[in-house]
Design a protein around this motif. Structure first.
Motif, PDB file in Angstrom:
ATOM      1  N   THR A  59      -6.051 -19.914  21.243  1.00  0.00           N
ATOM      2  CA  THR A  59      -5.517 -18.745  20.547  1.00  0.00           C
ATOM      3  C   THR A  59      -6.439 -17.548  20.750  1.00  0.00           C
ATOM      4  OG1 THR A  59      -4.511 -18.083  18.438  1.00  0.00           O
ATOM      5  CG2 THR A  59      -6.600 -19.310  18.314  1.00  0.00           C
TER       6      THR A  59
ATOM      7  N   ASN B 104      -6.963 -13.028  21.037  1.00  0.00           N
ATOM      8  CA  ASN B 104      -6.332 -11.876  21.698  1.00  0.00           C
ATOM      9  C   ASN B 104      -6.770 -11.663  23.140  1.00  0.00           C
ATOM     10  OD1 ASN B 104      -4.879 -11.250  19.393  1.00  0.00           O
ATOM     11  ND2 ASN B 104      -6.522  -9.972  18.566  1.00  0.00           N
TER      12      ASN B 104
ATOM     13  N   ARG C 225      -1.384 -16.352  20.590  1.00  0.00           N
ATOM     14  CA  ARG C 225      -2.112 -15.606  19.551  1.00  0.00           C
ATOM     15  C   ARG C 225      -1.662 -16.038  18.156  1.00  0.00           C
ATOM     16  NH1 ARG C 225      -2.536  -9.769  22.302  1.00  0.00           N
ATOM     17  NH2 ARG C 225      -2.733 -10.574  24.409  1.00  0.00           N
TER      18      ARG C 225
END
Ligand code: ATP
Ligand code: MG
Length: 179
Positions: free
Chosen positions: A15, A17, A144
């Motif tokens: 996960t 960004n 994300r």
């Protein structure tokens, strides 16, 4: 099935960004295939066949099956279309079937964290999948905004931390690198 199976399959979450979640999963797929394992990737919220991984799998990697369950257009988080929701649920049903049958050693649910965050599929259904998967199946969930309960249920959790990306210099997605 007469190939070797994993003794104990773990659950991974990629996960954050930064870049590298889907490609990390594909890297593991390549490694697993090298040792004779079979891999299934289900791509939530994606519908374009222009991804290099789809072309490579079709052309060179019969042990890697990739199925998409989304539209080509982006999903509007505040107002997903009925089709976005229907496709995500179909994807979830297929994922459940593939995992429970146990014929694939590594199952990748690409962008499933985003599908949960956008409320396209219920969190509890994903937690059930994690809890009930056959012991030998290794499971990867990417995307994300991974839910804390999914993070808690996983064995391997990696957060790709965004430090920089050419996108912020106005560079558009490049064929073969971003897709
Ligand atoms: P990749 O598929 O390259 O491994 P990813 O799965 O980590 O990336 P996603 O959040 O799924 O990243 O992003 C979807 C697309 O946007 C991919 O083409 C990815 O390369 C690109 N991308 C990743 N990080 C960023 C970012 N911080 N800003 C803009 N685009 C990004
Ligand atoms: Mg991705």
């Amino acid at each position: 099935m007469n190939h070797r199976r994993l003794e104990k399959g773990f659950v991974h979450v990629y996960t954050g960004n930064g870049k590298g979640k889907t490609t990390a999963a594909l890297g593991l797929a390549l490694r697993a295939i090298g040792h004779g394992y079979r891999v299934f990737m289900l791509q939530f919220m994606k519908g374009s066949k222009e991804y290099g991984e789809i072309k490579a799998a079709e052309k060179y990697l019969p042990e890697l099956t990739i199925v998409q369950s989304g539209l080509e257009t982006f999903v509007d988080k505040e107002n997903p279309s009925p089709e976005d929701i229907a496709l995500a649920r179909q994807g979830l049903d297929m994922a459940r079937k593939v995992i429970m049958e146990g014929n694939y050693d590594l199952v990748i649910l690409d962008e499933i964290n985003v599908a949960v965050d956008f409320d396209l599929i219920p969190l509890d259904a994903v937690l059930d999948l994690i809890r009930n998967k056959p012991n030998h199946v290794e499971l990867i969930l990417t995307g994300r905004y991974a839910h804390p309960k999914i993070i808690k249920a996983a064995d391997v959790v990696t957060e790709m931390n965004l430090i920089n990306h050419p996108y912020y210099d106005g560079v558009e997605a490049r064929k073969g690198i971003e897709y």
